[in-house]
Scaffold this active site. Sequence first.
Site, PDB file in Angstrom:
ATOM      1  N   ASP A  65       0.814  -1.212   0.000  1.00  0.00           N
ATOM      2  CA  ASP A  65       0.000   0.000   0.000  1.00  0.00           C
ATOM      3  C   ASP A  65       0.849   1.265   0.000  1.00  0.00           C
ATOM      4  O   ASP A  65       0.363   2.338  -0.339  1.00  0.00           O
ATOM      5  CB  ASP A  65      -0.930  -0.008   1.213  1.00  0.00           C
ATOM      6  CG  ASP A  65      -1.978   1.087   1.149  1.00  0.00           C
ATOM      7  OD1 ASP A  65      -2.626   1.218   0.093  1.00  0.00           O
ATOM      8  OD2 ASP A  65      -2.129   1.821   2.138  1.00  0.00           O
ATOM      9  N   ARG A  66       2.123   1.153   0.405  1.00  0.00           N
ATOM     10  CA  ARG A  66       2.994   2.326   0.456  1.00  0.00           C
ATOM     11  C   ARG A  66       3.401   2.800  -0.930  1.00  0.00           C
ATOM     12  O   ARG A  66       3.764   3.963  -1.092  1.00  0.00           O
ATOM     13  CB  ARG A  66       4.255   2.014   1.263  1.00  0.00           C
ATOM     14  CG  ARG A  66       4.036   1.931   2.747  1.00  0.00           C
ATOM     15  CD  ARG A  66       3.657   3.270   3.336  1.00  0.00           C
ATOM     16  NE  ARG A  66       3.372   3.144   4.753  1.00  0.00           N
ATOM     17  CZ  ARG A  66       2.772   4.058   5.476  1.00  0.00           C
ATOM     18  NH1 ARG A  66       2.345   5.166   4.901  1.00  0.00           N
ATOM     19  NH2 ARG A  66       2.564   3.877   6.757  1.00  0.00           N
ATOM     20  N   MET A 104      -8.048   5.475   2.744  1.00  0.00           N
ATOM     21  CA  MET A 104      -8.181   6.668   1.901  1.00  0.00           C
ATOM     22  C   MET A 104      -6.920   6.974   1.102  1.00  0.00           C
ATOM     23  O   MET A 104      -6.892   7.933   0.338  1.00  0.00           O
ATOM     24  CB  MET A 104      -8.512   7.884   2.788  1.00  0.00           C
ATOM     25  CG  MET A 104      -9.856   7.813   3.472  1.00  0.00           C
ATOM     26  SD  MET A 104     -11.239   7.775   2.289  1.00  0.00           S
ATOM     27  CE  MET A 104     -11.034   9.358   1.476  1.00  0.00           C
ATOM     28  N   ARG A 105      -5.869   6.164   1.282  1.00  0.00           N
ATOM     29  CA  ARG A 105      -4.628   6.470   0.567  1.00  0.00           C
ATOM     30  C   ARG A 105      -4.838   6.384  -0.941  1.00  0.00           C
ATOM     31  O   ARG A 105      -4.240   7.163  -1.694  1.00  0.00           O
ATOM     32  CB  ARG A 105      -3.513   5.529   1.015  1.00  0.00           C
ATOM     33  CG  ARG A 105      -2.170   5.865   0.369  1.00  0.00           C
ATOM     34  CD  ARG A 105      -1.019   5.039   0.922  1.00  0.00           C
ATOM     35  NE  ARG A 105      -0.602   5.560   2.210  1.00  0.00           N
ATOM     36  CZ  ARG A 105      -0.671   4.872   3.345  1.00  0.00           C
ATOM     37  NH1 ARG A 105      -1.147   3.644   3.333  1.00  0.00           N
ATOM     38  NH2 ARG A 105      -0.269   5.391   4.475  1.00  0.00           N
ATOM     39  N   ALA A 106      -5.666   5.473  -1.404  1.00  0.00           N
ATOM     40  CA  ALA A 106      -5.893   5.336  -2.843  1.00  0.00           C
ATOM     41  C   ALA A 106      -6.490   6.612  -3.431  1.00  0.00           C
ATOM     42  O   ALA A 106      -6.098   7.046  -4.525  1.00  0.00           O
ATOM     43  CB  ALA A 106      -6.814   4.148  -3.116  1.00  0.00           C
TER      44      ALA A 106
END
Length: 670
Positions: free
Chosen positions: A193-194, A274-276
Amino acid sequence: MSTPFPFTAVVGQDDLRLALLLNAVSPAVGGVLVRGEKGTAKSTAVRALSALMPEVDVVPGCRFSCDPHSPDPGCPDGPHEPGAGVARPARMVELPVGASEDRLVGALDIERALAEGVKAFEPGLLADAHRGILYVDEVNLLHDHLVDLLLDAAAMGASYVEREGVSVRHASRFLLVGTMNPEEGELRPQLLDRFGLTVEVSASREPDQRVEVVRRRLAHDDDPAGFAARWADEEAAVRARIAAARELLPSVRLGDGALRQIAATCAAFEVDGMRADIVMARTATALAAWAGRTDVLAEDVRQAALLALPHRRRRNPFDAPGLDEDKLDETLEEFGGQDGDGGGDDDPDPGPDGPGGPGGQPEPDDAPPGDGDAAARPEAGEGGEPRPSGAGEQSPVRAAEPFRTKVLSVPGLGEGVAGRRSRARTEHGRTTGARRPRGALTKLHLAATVQAAAPHQRARGRSGRGLVVRRDDLRQATREGREGNLVLFVVDASGSMAARQRMGAVKGAVLSLLLDAYQRRDKVGLVTFRGAAADVALTPTSSVDAAAARLESLPTGGRTPLAAGLLRAHEVLRVERLRDPARRALVVVVTDGRATGGPEPVALAGRAARLFAAEGVASVVVDCESGPVRLGLAGRLADELGGTAVTLDELQADAIAGLVRDVQGTRRAA
C-alpha cells in the site's frame, strides 16, 4: 563509471515509463512498484530515470542533503543557517536485499556514546536517499525488519536510530521504487500500500519489437558512450519536459467533478482506507501537468486509476492484481462532467509532441507497438511439463473454500530467515541473554556491558562519574523471535483420493495451509504422486501464488505410489539444505495413507518414511480418510515419519490447539 542505458531508448513498457515520469514530475505520488518476469528492463528503466531527475540544492558539507532554503532544524550536522547552497544531481540509492539494519538506517558508535556521551553517527542509505530515489530490487525478498524501517521512514519522512536511550533523527524523504518477480513471492500488504503506483511488465511477443530490443542492447554494450550520445537529444527533451511539468504542477486545477470521479472509483472497487483516493488525485494532477494542461480531465482520472488501484484491491494473496476496465468506464461515465471538468467531452491537447506521445504516455522513436497477446503465452512450469492424460485420470476439481488453520511449527530453536512460524535466534525479538559481538555491534545489552566493565574501573584509572568502557566490555544482546520455514507439501493425487467432493476438501485444506504459509513468510514446495511416479509440481519458492495455481490444476487418478512421493520429497529437501542450510523444513503429507502399485508398496513406503525420522525432519500427516470404516493408515504413516497425524476436520477445529506440542521432528539443541 559505466554509462547507463538511456531512458528514452527503452523499447515499449509504456506504463512503466509513464509511472516513473509521473513520480519525477510529482514525488508526492508516492513511488512505483514494478511487477513482472525477469529480463523485462525493470531495473534498466529505473536506473535510467536518475539521469532525468532535476538537480537539487544542498547545504555544502551536509551529509544529510539538507535544503539550503529550508534546512532541517534537527539535522545531526546542523544547525544550518538558510542561505545559498550547491547544486548536485539527485541520487539514486540502491538497497541490497541482504543489507543490514545499520547499513540502512546508519550506525551509532555505542562505545563513544557510553564513555564520552558523544553521538558519533555514520549515516546509512536512508540519509543518502533523502531528496532522491531509493531503489529496492527484488523488494519482495527484503527482510521483514528492513521493511518495517522503510515503512516508518516513508510514513514520517524521517529516520530514527536508537540504541539504549541514545537516539539520532534525520530527515528522509525519498521516491521509493521497487521491482519484483511475483513468482518469488508477494509483498506484505502494508508495504504494498505504500507504493503509490504499480505496473505489470512482460516481454513483448511481437517479433519486430523483440528485434529492436536486442539491437539497442547490443549497440549499447558495444559502445555505451556513443549509444548514449545518439540519444542525448531525446534525453534532454524529456528532462526539459519534466522541469516544465514541475513548474506547471502548482497551477493544475483538480475540480470537484474529478474529485467526485476519484472518490466514486475508489468506492466502486472497494479499496481499503483513503490512501488510494489521495494517490489518484496526485497522479491525475501530475498527468495533466505532464500533458501541458491546467485542468484534470476524465482521461487523467482513468489513467490514474489504472496505475494506482490494481495492487490495492487484492482481497487475499491468491487474487491476481488487476482492474475491470468496463466497470471503471461505467463509474467514470456515471459520475463525470458534473462541474464542467473531468467529463472528458472535449478532445484535449495532449501536450507538446516528443518523448511524451499522445495522452502523456512516452513512446520510443519508431518501436513497434503492442506487447503481443499475453493470453497466448505458455505458462512457465516448474518441475517439468504437465503429465499427459492417462488411463484413470480425472479432470481437476475446484478447491473448497479456504479456512483459518491452527499453527504448525518446527520444534526446537532455529537460526533461519526471519519469519513468523517457528522459534529461532533472530536480530529482533525478546532479549534472552548476552554474548560478545561477532563483528559490528548491533544490539547492545547494557546491563551485561556494565557488568563486564565494572571490575576494571580502578585498573583503568577511573576518577570521574563516567564509566570507562573498552571494546572488550561490549556485549551483544541475544534475542529470540520467529523464523520462516520451508513447508513442503506432499499431496496424494491418486484414484483413492479422486472422489470429487473429497478432493475438493483436500485442496481447500492445502490452500488454507498455503495462506497460512504466506502470512508466516515461509517458502513452499509441492510434490504430488499418482499413477506410477511422483512429480515436483513446484520447486521450493516464496511464491504461494504459484503453489496455489499448481494445486488448482492438479489432476487425479491412478494408483498410489506413496513411497515414490516420499522419496521425491526427501530429494527436494536434500537439495534445499545445500542451498539454504539454515532454513528448517516442515513436511506436510496429505493422504489417506494407502500405498498401491509395484512390489511391497506398504513396506517401501515405511522405509521411505523412516528416512525423514532418522534425519529429524518435522512432519505432519493430514489424514484424508473418510467414511464409517477407517483403516488408520495415515496414523501409521505418521508414526513411521516420527510426526503426528491430524484429520481434515481437526485441521480447522479448536481440538488441535495442542498440535504444535505434539509435532515430532527435529530435536536440535537450543
